[in-house]
Write a protein that holds these residues in place. Sequence first.
Motif, PDB file in Angstrom:
ATOM      1  N   ARG A 157      67.750  84.070  78.593  1.00 13.65           N
ATOM      2  CA  ARG A 157      69.125  84.493  78.328  1.00 13.65           C
ATOM      3  C   ARG A 157      69.434  85.707  79.184  1.00 13.65           C
ATOM      4  O   ARG A 157      68.542  86.316  79.800  1.00 13.65           O
ATOM      5  N   ALA A 158      70.716  86.090  79.212  1.00 16.32           N
ATOM      6  CA  ALA A 158      71.138  87.244  80.002  1.00 16.32           C
ATOM      7  C   ALA A 158      70.466  88.517  79.495  1.00 16.32           C
ATOM      8  O   ALA A 158      70.296  88.704  78.285  1.00 16.32           O
ATOM      9  N   TYR A 159      70.075  89.367  80.432  1.00 10.05           N
ATOM     10  CA  TYR A 159      69.422  90.627  80.084  1.00 10.05           C
ATOM     11  C   TYR A 159      70.360  91.510  79.277  1.00 10.05           C
ATOM     12  O   TYR A 159      71.558  91.598  79.562  1.00 10.05           O
ATOM     13  N   GLN A 160      69.822  92.145  78.242  1.00  7.38           N
ATOM     14  CA  GLN A 160      70.592  93.075  77.431  1.00  7.38           C
ATOM     15  C   GLN A 160      69.903  94.424  77.428  1.00  7.38           C
ATOM     16  O   GLN A 160      68.676  94.502  77.513  1.00  7.38           O
ATOM     17  N   PRO A 161      70.681  95.501  77.360  1.00  9.57           N
ATOM     18  CA  PRO A 161      70.076  96.841  77.328  1.00  9.57           C
ATOM     19  C   PRO A 161      69.037  96.950  76.227  1.00  9.57           C
ATOM     20  O   PRO A 161      69.267  96.525  75.093  1.00  9.57           O
ATOM     21  N   GLY A 162      67.861  97.465  76.547  1.00  2.00           N
ATOM     22  CA  GLY A 162      66.779  97.574  75.577  1.00  2.00           C
ATOM     23  C   GLY A 162      65.720  96.510  75.745  1.00  2.00           C
ATOM     24  O   GLY A 162      64.620  96.640  75.204  1.00  2.00           O
ATOM     25  N   ASP A 163      66.038  95.425  76.486  1.00  3.82           N
ATOM     26  CA  ASP A 163      65.033  94.389  76.733  1.00  3.82           C
ATOM     27  C   ASP A 163      63.904  94.937  77.595  1.00  3.82           C
ATOM     28  O   ASP A 163      64.117  95.785  78.470  1.00  3.82           O
ATOM     29  N   ASP A 164      62.718  94.437  77.366  1.00  3.54           N
ATOM     30  CA  ASP A 164      61.547  94.837  78.144  1.00  3.54           C
ATOM     31  C   ASP A 164      61.705  94.313  79.573  1.00  3.54           C
ATOM     32  O   ASP A 164      61.857  93.102  79.788  1.00  3.54           O
ATOM     33  N   ILE A 165      61.644  95.211  80.551  1.00  5.72           N
ATOM     34  CA  ILE A 165      61.844  94.777  81.939  1.00  5.72           C
ATOM     35  C   ILE A 165      60.713  93.867  82.411  1.00  5.72           C
ATOM     36  O   ILE A 165      60.866  93.127  83.385  1.00  5.72           O
ATOM     37  N   ARG A 166      59.586  93.880  81.706  1.00  4.54           N
ATOM     38  CA  ARG A 166      58.464  93.020  82.094  1.00  4.54           C
ATOM     39  C   ARG A 166      58.770  91.546  81.816  1.00  4.54           C
ATOM     40  O   ARG A 166      58.068  90.670  82.322  1.00  4.54           O
ATOM     41  N   THR A 167      59.798  91.274  81.003  1.00  5.06           N
ATOM     42  CA  THR A 167      60.128  89.887  80.682  1.00  5.06           C
ATOM     43  C   THR A 167      61.259  89.348  81.550  1.00  5.06           C
ATOM     44  O   THR A 167      61.736  88.235  81.314  1.00  5.06           O
ATOM     45  N   ILE A 168      61.709  90.091  82.536  1.00  3.96           N
ATOM     46  CA  ILE A 168      62.788  89.604  83.404  1.00  3.96           C
ATOM     47  C   ILE A 168      62.333  88.364  84.167  1.00  3.96           C
ATOM     48  O   ILE A 168      61.232  88.311  84.716  1.00  3.96           O
ATOM     49  N   ASP A 169      63.172  87.336  84.142  1.00  2.00           N
ATOM     50  CA  ASP A 169      62.902  86.113  84.891  1.00  2.00           C
ATOM     51  C   ASP A 169      63.528  86.266  86.265  1.00  2.00           C
ATOM     52  O   ASP A 169      64.734  86.100  86.447  1.00  2.00           O
ATOM     53  N   TRP A 170      62.716  86.587  87.266  1.00  3.57           N
ATOM     54  CA  TRP A 170      63.236  86.918  88.585  1.00  3.57           C
ATOM     55  C   TRP A 170      63.800  85.703  89.305  1.00  3.57           C
ATOM     56  O   TRP A 170      64.746  85.821  90.087  1.00  3.57           O
ATOM     57  N   ARG A 171      63.261  84.536  89.045  1.00  2.79           N
ATOM     58  CA  ARG A 171      63.779  83.332  89.704  1.00  2.79           C
ATOM     59  C   ARG A 171      65.198  83.024  89.244  1.00  2.79           C
ATOM     60  O   ARG A 171      66.088  82.745  90.061  1.00  2.79           O
ATOM     61  N   VAL A 172      65.412  83.040  87.920  1.00  6.87           N
ATOM     62  CA  VAL A 172      66.749  82.776  87.398  1.00  6.87           C
ATOM     63  C   VAL A 172      67.703  83.892  87.811  1.00  6.87           C
ATOM     64  O   VAL A 172      68.869  83.641  88.148  1.00  6.87           O
ATOM     65  N   THR A 173      67.207  85.117  87.826  1.00 10.87           N
ATOM     66  CA  THR A 173      68.039  86.253  88.245  1.00 10.87           C
ATOM     67  C   THR A 173      68.504  86.080  89.680  1.00 10.87           C
ATOM     68  O   THR A 173      69.682  86.282  89.999  1.00 10.87           O
ATOM     69  N   ALA A 174      67.574  85.667  90.565  1.00  7.52           N
ATOM     70  CA  ALA A 174      67.924  85.481  91.979  1.00  7.52           C
ATOM     71  C   ALA A 174      68.892  84.315  92.157  1.00  7.52           C
ATOM     72  O   ALA A 174      69.802  84.365  92.986  1.00  7.52           O
ATOM     73  N   ARG A 175      68.712  83.258  91.376  1.00 10.74           N
ATOM     74  CA  ARG A 175      69.551  82.082  91.514  1.00 10.74           C
ATOM     75  C   ARG A 175      70.976  82.307  91.012  1.00 10.74           C
ATOM     76  O   ARG A 175      71.941  81.802  91.590  1.00 10.74           O
ATOM     77  N   THR A 176      71.116  83.082  89.943  1.00  9.83           N
ATOM     78  CA  THR A 176      72.437  83.267  89.334  1.00  9.83           C
ATOM     79  C   THR A 176      73.133  84.540  89.759  1.00  9.83           C
ATOM     80  O   THR A 176      74.344  84.681  89.595  1.00  9.83           O
ATOM     81  N   GLY A 177      72.372  85.478  90.276  1.00 11.82           N
ATOM     82  CA  GLY A 177      72.975  86.751  90.638  1.00 11.82           C
ATOM     83  C   GLY A 177      73.142  87.687  89.451  1.00 11.82           C
ATOM     84  O   GLY A 177      73.693  88.781  89.603  1.00 11.82           O
ATOM     85  N   ARG A 178      72.686  87.275  88.277  1.00  9.92           N
ATOM     86  CA  ARG A 178      72.736  88.106  87.079  1.00  9.92           C
ATOM     87  C   ARG A 178      71.331  88.235  86.508  1.00  9.92           C
ATOM     88  O   ARG A 178      70.546  87.286  86.535  1.00  9.92           O
ATOM     89  N   THR A 179      71.023  89.392  85.980  1.00  7.76           N
ATOM     90  CA  THR A 179      69.689  89.624  85.440  1.00  7.76           C
ATOM     91  C   THR A 179      69.482  88.829  84.157  1.00  7.76           C
ATOM     92  O   THR A 179      70.306  88.873  83.241  1.00  7.76           O
ATOM     93  N   HIS A 180      68.392  88.061  84.108  1.00  9.03           N
ATOM     94  CA  HIS A 180      68.028  87.282  82.929  1.00  9.03           C
ATOM     95  C   HIS A 180      66.629  87.655  82.465  1.00  9.03           C
ATOM     96  O   HIS A 180      65.788  88.085  83.262  1.00  9.03           O
TER      97      HIS A 180
END
Length: 318
Positions: free
Chosen positions: A59-82
């Motif tokens: 899902r879309a990144y929300q303030p307070g989420d652990d940055i270690r769980t960021i999905d970089w592939r989906v983030t790069a594909r959509t242009g939004r941090t997930h």
Amino acid sequence: MTDFSGAAFYGLVARLDELIATRPGGADGFSPSARVRTHQNGGYRSAFRGRGMEFDEVRAYQPGDDIRTIDWRVTARTGRTHTKLFQEERERPVLILLDARTFMRFGTRDTFKSVLAAKAAAVLTWVSMEGGDRVGGAVVMPSGIVSHRPQRSRGRILGFVKAMAEATQNGFGAPPPRLEPTLAEAIGRLRQGSRPGTLVFLVSDFHDFDAAAARELNRLSLQCQVTNVFVFDALEAATPRGGHYPVSDGEAISSLNADSAAVRAAYAQRFAARRDAVEALSRQRGMAFIPLQTGDDPAILLHPERMQRTRSGVRGAA
């Protein structure tokens, strides 16, 4: 002591061998809402999301989420941090409430409601056992409530099933007690023995589903995943087509005038109101609602989609 082994008692009481025979083949546990993993004994994915062992969704990144769980592939594909979400592994016991009180000792098709309820509860117990779950619950009889702690031991589980059979025989043929346990008391007792995440099945006709029972059921639903199995008989839902019928509660005798359209409508409405009250609360609180009619195979509980049909005077399963 009455011997209930004879064929004359078929459908009036449940015998242990009958409940053992309900054990379905090939069952390996429950998978409600795709949140249960039954291939490892006692291994369940809880409704609480966090950093666990098994990936759940992105899902879309929300303030307070652990940055270690960021999905970089989906983030790069959509242009939004997930970010990734995971399911935590937790053990979840199964609790079953069987209602075998006096009002359940009625039926016009194959068995009494109490016997069908006992068979349904046995099916749920066997499936839980095959999934490696700890299973227990409460058996409600005219004489009282008996609680059974969740166990994995086959011997203890067999004892729980035996208690179900004995509950349908409790006080059989004797005048009903002045005061039986209420549904509210039974649910409250079950709630006291549960913990967050417990899988709960209530098997009852809910004949005394009042404000107190609704409160207890609501409290139970706040911490447990609940399925309400609503047991009924066709004659409860609608009167016969016509005629005058004697009606008795075991003491007083009255007459039901099925020739009167007003009487038939009031009769049907009374049942519909009870069913609707249980179904509405189930829907509001995210509980499952499964109607089970005398004459049904109790194993159909494992395939509720097959119950999507219209019955005489009663809506199909929701």
